[in-house]
Motif scaffolding. Sequence first.
Motif, mmCIF file in Angstrom:
data_model
loop_
_atom_site.group_PDB
_atom_site.id
_atom_site.type_symbol
_atom_site.label_atom_id
_atom_site.label_comp_id
_atom_site.label_asym_id
_atom_site.label_seq_id
_atom_site.Cartn_x
_atom_site.Cartn_y
_atom_site.Cartn_z
ATOM 1 N N MET A 142 0.833 -1.193 0.000
ATOM 2 C CA MET A 142 0.000 0.000 0.000
ATOM 3 C C MET A 142 0.872 1.248 0.000
ATOM 4 S SD MET A 142 -3.203 -0.722 2.547
ATOM 5 C CE MET A 142 -2.148 -0.805 3.988
ATOM 6 N N SER A 143 0.314 2.330 -0.537
ATOM 7 C CA SER A 143 1.031 3.591 -0.563
ATOM 8 C C SER A 143 0.870 4.312 0.772
ATOM 9 C CB SER A 143 0.475 4.470 -1.693
ATOM 10 O OG SER A 143 -0.861 4.843 -1.413
ATOM 11 N N GLY A 144 1.653 5.371 0.945
ATOM 12 C CA GLY A 144 1.560 6.155 2.169
ATOM 13 C C GLY A 144 0.187 6.778 2.342
ATOM 14 N N LEU A 145 -0.429 7.194 1.224
ATOM 15 C CA LEU A 145 -1.761 7.792 1.283
ATOM 16 C C LEU A 145 -2.787 6.785 1.766
ATOM 17 C CD1 LEU A 145 -3.636 10.186 0.770
ATOM 18 C CD2 LEU A 145 -3.818 9.455 -1.627
ATOM 19 N N GLU A 146 -2.668 5.539 1.309
ATOM 20 C CA GLU A 146 -3.605 4.496 1.732
ATOM 21 C C GLU A 146 -3.468 4.207 3.230
ATOM 22 O OE1 GLU A 146 -4.238 1.715 -2.196
ATOM 23 O OE2 GLU A 146 -2.268 1.715 -1.239
ATOM 24 N N TYR A 147 -2.238 4.170 3.719
ATOM 25 C CA TYR A 147 -2.024 3.984 5.160
ATOM 26 C C TYR A 147 -2.623 5.155 5.943
ATOM 27 C CZ TYR A 147 1.097 -0.054 4.782
ATOM 28 O OH TYR A 147 1.605 -1.308 4.560
ATOM 29 N N LEU A 148 -2.482 6.363 5.406
ATOM 30 C CA LEU A 148 -3.017 7.552 6.063
ATOM 31 C C LEU A 148 -4.532 7.492 6.145
ATOM 32 C CD1 LEU A 148 -2.730 10.415 7.245
ATOM 33 C CD2 LEU A 148 -2.781 11.286 4.884
ATOM 34 N N VAL A 149 -5.160 7.058 5.054
ATOM 35 C CA VAL A 149 -6.618 6.988 5.014
ATOM 36 C C VAL A 149 -7.145 5.959 5.998
ATOM 37 C CG1 VAL A 149 -8.585 6.324 3.578
ATOM 38 C CG2 VAL A 149 -6.841 7.854 2.663
ATOM 39 N N ILE A 150 -6.531 4.772 6.018
ATOM 40 C CA ILE A 150 -6.963 3.748 6.968
ATOM 41 C C ILE A 150 -6.738 4.230 8.398
ATOM 42 C CG2 ILE A 150 -6.482 1.427 7.847
ATOM 43 C CD1 ILE A 150 -6.029 0.511 5.014
ATOM 44 N N SER A 151 -5.629 4.912 8.620
ATOM 45 C CA SER A 151 -5.343 5.439 9.956
ATOM 46 C C SER A 151 -6.356 6.504 10.361
ATOM 47 C CB SER A 151 -3.933 6.047 9.997
ATOM 48 O OG SER A 151 -2.951 5.072 9.714
ATOM 49 N N SER A 152 -6.912 7.226 9.374
ATOM 50 C CA SER A 152 -7.857 8.299 9.686
ATOM 51 C C SER A 152 -9.142 7.767 10.313
ATOM 52 C CB SER A 152 -8.197 9.100 8.412
ATOM 53 O OG SER A 152 -9.001 8.342 7.522
ATOM 54 N N LEU A 199 -7.459 5.992 -13.785
ATOM 55 C CA LEU A 199 -7.773 5.098 -12.675
ATOM 56 C C LEU A 199 -6.976 5.481 -11.425
ATOM 57 C CD1 LEU A 199 -9.258 2.655 -11.563
ATOM 58 C CD2 LEU A 199 -7.452 1.184 -12.480
ATOM 59 N N LYS A 200 -5.691 5.805 -11.612
ATOM 60 C CA LYS A 200 -4.860 6.199 -10.471
ATOM 61 C C LYS A 200 -5.355 7.513 -9.865
ATOM 62 C CE LYS A 200 -0.642 3.993 -12.179
ATOM 63 N NZ LYS A 200 0.758 4.214 -12.620
ATOM 64 N N ILE A 201 -5.756 8.448 -10.733
ATOM 65 C CA ILE A 201 -6.253 9.736 -10.255
ATOM 66 C C ILE A 201 -7.527 9.569 -9.442
ATOM 67 C CG2 ILE A 201 -7.222 11.967 -10.966
ATOM 68 C CD1 ILE A 201 -5.316 11.850 -13.380
ATOM 69 N N LEU A 202 -8.453 8.746 -9.963
ATOM 70 C CA LEU A 202 -9.712 8.524 -9.261
ATOM 71 C C LEU A 202 -9.509 7.752 -7.966
ATOM 72 C CD1 LEU A 202 -12.269 7.771 -12.127
ATOM 73 C CD2 LEU A 202 -12.004 9.851 -10.771
ATOM 74 N N ASN A 203 -8.558 6.825 -7.968
ATOM 75 C CA ASN A 203 -8.258 6.090 -6.737
ATOM 76 C C ASN A 203 -7.746 7.038 -5.650
ATOM 77 O OD1 ASN A 203 -9.045 3.522 -7.495
ATOM 78 N ND2 ASN A 203 -7.054 3.008 -8.372
ATOM 79 N N LYS A 204 -6.864 7.956 -6.047
ATOM 80 C CA LYS A 204 -6.359 8.933 -5.081
ATOM 81 C C LYS A 204 -7.474 9.878 -4.632
ATOM 82 C CE LYS A 204 -1.543 8.927 -6.655
ATOM 83 N NZ LYS A 204 -0.436 9.720 -7.247
ATOM 84 N N GLY A 205 -8.331 10.258 -5.573
ATOM 85 C CA GLY A 205 -9.465 11.108 -5.216
ATOM 86 C C GLY A 205 -10.404 10.409 -4.246
ATOM 87 N N ASN A 206 -10.613 9.111 -4.472
ATOM 88 C CA ASN A 206 -11.467 8.335 -3.579
ATOM 89 C C ASN A 206 -10.872 8.258 -2.180
ATOM 90 O OD1 ASN A 206 -13.722 6.414 -3.079
ATOM 91 N ND2 ASN A 206 -12.053 4.952 -2.828
ATOM 92 N N LEU A 207 -9.569 8.081 -2.091
ATOM 93 C CA LEU A 207 -8.900 8.034 -0.790
ATOM 94 C C LEU A 207 -9.022 9.379 -0.072
ATOM 95 C CD1 LEU A 207 -5.665 6.041 -1.744
ATOM 96 C CD2 LEU A 207 -7.588 5.216 -0.374
#
Length: 215
Positions: free
Chosen positions: A1-11, A185-193
């Motif tokens: 997972m990316s750092g952003l994904e870890y941040l979102v789950i942590s949120s 797809l990557k842009i929308l995934n980041k937007g979703n996060l």
Amino acid sequence: MSGLEYLVISSYFFPIGIGLALLVWKRLIFVGKMLWFYLLFTVCVEIVSATLATNGINNLWLYRIYLYVELVFPSLFFFKQLSNRNSKNILLFAFSTAIVLTTLTNFFDDWQSHASVQTGITFGCIALIIISYFIEMFRTENVFNPFKDIYFLVGATLLLAHSCTLIYNLLYDYLVIGYFGDEMLKILNKGNLGLVLLYNILYSYALWISRKPQI
């Protein structure tokens, strides 16, 4: 997972932490407890889903199970707030229909594939319930400031979240094959996060404003 994904789950632990503190202090009202348990279950699903994805295991079946929770939570959350009998009957009808249709669709569908139809069913049910509450809220003028009302905040957040999820699911097959470009797809995934991060902030605020007055 990316750092952003870890941040979102942590949120997720921000509203869960606030809810836990209010629960320990016995200042969390009943609907606040419902929201807290919903978020706690959600973060558990997110962690399991991320773990499966990290290990290359299909996790789409878990999303199908989670959609049942997405139907149950708003139905229970808003049921008592609907004073109009017709509105309550509409809620019960929408919930029952959505459960039956989702179950039938899952029965004939491949659980390893994307649940686009089930997502649409869930969105239709939730949108009907929340819009019914909004109409009744503004018609009866029971809420002076909607931004200090837990029901309005949770309803608005759920409606926004499921609207974005529906759009994402409808476009998913096109995104995977690169119909809109390789980077979309990557842009929308980041937007979703980023949106999930926003939802957790709003849920934290909803829990905080719903606390019981300190005696």
